[in-house]
Write a protein that holds these residues in place. Structure first.
Motif, PDB file in Angstrom:
ATOM      1  N   GLN A   4       0.829  -1.201   0.000  1.00 37.64           N
ATOM      2  CA  GLN A   4       0.000   0.000   0.000  1.00 37.64           C
ATOM      3  C   GLN A   4       0.867   1.256   0.000  1.00 37.64           C
ATOM      4  O   GLN A   4       0.585   2.214  -0.726  1.00 37.64           O
ATOM      5  CB  GLN A   4      -0.935   0.017   1.201  1.00 37.64           C
ATOM      6  N   LYS A   5       1.921   1.256   0.804  1.00 39.81           N
ATOM      7  CA  LYS A   5       2.834   2.393   0.839  1.00 39.81           C
ATOM      8  C   LYS A   5       3.460   2.611  -0.534  1.00 39.81           C
ATOM      9  O   LYS A   5       3.572   3.729  -1.022  1.00 39.81           O
ATOM     10  CB  LYS A   5       3.905   2.159   1.896  1.00 39.81           C
ATOM     11  N   MET A   6       3.869   1.511  -1.192  1.00 43.40           N
ATOM     12  CA  MET A   6       4.465   1.609  -2.514  1.00 43.40           C
ATOM     13  C   MET A   6       3.481   2.206  -3.515  1.00 43.40           C
ATOM     14  O   MET A   6       3.833   3.098  -4.305  1.00 43.40           O
ATOM     15  CB  MET A   6       4.906   0.222  -2.997  1.00 43.40           C
ATOM     16  N   VAL A   7       2.229   1.730  -3.487  1.00 44.06           N
ATOM     17  CA  VAL A   7       1.224   2.200  -4.440  1.00 44.06           C
ATOM     18  C   VAL A   7       0.943   3.686  -4.241  1.00 44.06           C
ATOM     19  O   VAL A   7       0.842   4.449  -5.206  1.00 44.06           O
ATOM     20  CB  VAL A   7      -0.076   1.376  -4.298  1.00 44.06           C
ATOM     21  N   LEU A   8       0.833   4.118  -2.990  1.00 43.01           N
ATOM     22  CA  LEU A   8       0.588   5.535  -2.716  1.00 43.01           C
ATOM     23  C   LEU A   8       1.775   6.392  -3.150  1.00 43.01           C
ATOM     24  O   LEU A   8       1.596   7.516  -3.638  1.00 43.01           O
ATOM     25  CB  LEU A   8       0.300   5.735  -1.231  1.00 43.01           C
ATOM     26  N   GLU A   9       2.989   5.865  -2.995  1.00 41.81           N
ATOM     27  CA  GLU A   9       4.175   6.586  -3.453  1.00 41.81           C
ATOM     28  C   GLU A   9       4.193   6.688  -4.970  1.00 41.81           C
ATOM     29  O   GLU A   9       4.578   7.723  -5.534  1.00 41.81           O
ATOM     30  CB  GLU A   9       5.436   5.893  -2.939  1.00 41.81           C
ATOM     31  N   LEU A  10       3.772   5.639  -5.649  1.00 41.40           N
ATOM     32  CA  LEU A  10       3.695   5.671  -7.114  1.00 41.40           C
ATOM     33  C   LEU A  10       2.655   6.696  -7.574  1.00 41.40           C
ATOM     34  O   LEU A  10       2.867   7.421  -8.554  1.00 41.40           O
ATOM     35  CB  LEU A  10       3.345   4.286  -7.657  1.00 41.40           C
ATOM     36  N   GLU A  11       1.515   6.750  -6.878  1.00 41.41           N
ATOM     37  CA  GLU A  11       0.495   7.733  -7.231  1.00 41.41           C
ATOM     38  C   GLU A  11       1.023   9.151  -7.050  1.00 41.41           C
ATOM     39  O   GLU A  11       0.734  10.038  -7.849  1.00 41.41           O
ATOM     40  CB  GLU A  11      -0.761   7.514  -6.391  1.00 41.41           C
ATOM     41  N   ALA A  12       1.782   9.355  -5.968  1.00 40.59           N
ATOM     42  CA  ALA A  12       2.363  10.676  -5.736  1.00 40.59           C
ATOM     43  C   ALA A  12       3.419  10.997  -6.786  1.00 40.59           C
ATOM     44  O   ALA A  12       3.544  12.145  -7.231  1.00 40.59           O
ATOM     45  CB  ALA A  12       2.980  10.733  -4.340  1.00 40.59           C
TER      46      ALA A  12
END
Length: 346
Positions: free
Chosen positions: A149-157
């Motif tokens: 989840q942290k990775m996905v949110l970082e990718l979105e950012a």
């Protein structure tokens, strides 16, 4: 002097040839990165998922060939920085060249965190590459750890949460089409369709993704078994699918840190506006509720008053009913007396 002048002239001509060749390669100043051909594919994903092995295969190398992209065994990350290479797809000249980007794994296994990774990715992707056609999100089936989840949110950012998913394709890595692997999946009831649906469901539950992403099942180790027809058939199918999607997808411009901060500010401003709207609506709802409570109290009092009146009327009705019965008996008595008097008169 004549020899020196001739040398200078030759050197000048060589420089002009180089400058002409360079200008042909880099195009105009409006397009600062044309040396990287399209399509452009960026590999992202958690650490140890097999991105570098896949990058090797896509470049026409064997999966463990460290002369292309360095790989490590197990779940460790070997890619320390974002690497941009121009290669021939699958090593096959019929496809031609393309640009491939191998990025470090999120959730870095060396304990440094994702900060240096993201900074390096932003710098390389924005200032070296500028844009890409396809973001290949590599993920193992059944390996949805909390850090995803942290990775996905970082990718979105990093790419923009409202933009990134239009250019993302899933690669379900380490999905072998060997006879034994396929037999084990058949026994457990796991198929390509169910695995892709499962990963999409997980992604939609932790991100702003609102649709199912397409996916490929490229086994990086299939090229090591050229005589296995089943493995080769699936390998050729999914590598072709990936190439076709890369050719048809539009480009996605990369963000700088300033872009990301600007998006964050817009998000905060939007949230503040939403908070004001929500506070106003909540205040209105509270007022409406108070008004309804007052109306309900009035209705309740009126109901109690009506209930008292109904009880009184009910008592009157019962009294009147008793009077009617008594009057009826009196009438019957009088009627009987009248009948008797009438007989006596006769």
């Amino acid at each position: 002097n004549g020899l020196f002048g001739t040398s200078i002239l030759l050197l000048l001509l060589s420089f002009l040839r180089f400058a002409w060749s360079f200008s042909e390669n880099i195009g105009t100043l409006d397009d600062p990165t044309p040396v990287y051909p399209y399509p452009r594919i960026v590999l992202v994903g958690p650490t140890g998922v097999g991105k570098s092995s896949l990058a090797n295969v896509m470049a026409g190398c064997l999966p463990n060939n460290n002369s292309c992209f360095k790989t490590c065994a197990g779940g460790d990350s070997c890619t320390a920085e974002t690497n941009v290479n121009v290669v021939t797809y699958l090593g096959n000249d019929d496809y031609g060249t393309f640009t491939i980007v191998d990025t470090p794994g999120f959730g870095d296994s060396h304990g440094e965190g994702d900060g240096p990774i993201i900074t390096n990715m932003i710098d390389i992707l924005k200032h070296t590459l500028g844009d890409a056609n396809l973001i290949l999100l590599c993920q193992e089936f059944g390996r949805f750890e909390p850090g995803i989840q942290k990775m996905v949110l970082e990718l979105e950012a990093l790419f923009g949460r409202d933009r990134i998913w239009k250019n993302v394709v899933l690669e379900i890595s380490k999905w072998s089409f060997s006879e034994g692997a396929m037999m084990n999946r058949n026994i457990s009831g796991v198929t390509e369709e169910s695995a892709l649906e499962d990963i999409n469901d997980h992604l939609m539950s932790i991100s702003h993704l609102n649709r199912s992403l397409p996916g490929v099942f490229i086994d990086s180790y299939a090229p090591m078994y050229p005589d296995d027809e089943t493995q080769q058939k699936h390998y050729q199918k999914y590598t072709q699918d990936l190439w076709d999607m890369a050719l048809t997808l539009p480009t996605l411009d990369f963000f700088t840190i300033e872009d990301i901060l600007d998006e964050l500010n817009k998000c905060q401003e939007t949230n503040e506006c939403l908070n004001e709207v929500l506070e106003g609506r909540l205040s209105q709802v509270e007022n409406d509720v108070l008004g309804l409570e007052t109306e309900f109290a009035d209705v309740q009092n009126l109901t109690l008053h009506n209930s008292d009146e109904i009880s009184t009327l009910k008592t009157d009705v019962l009294t009147n009913s008793d009077n009617i019965v008594a009057q009826g008996e009196t009438i019957l008595q009088i009627s009987g007396d009248m009948t008797l008097n009438h007989a006596n008169i006769q």
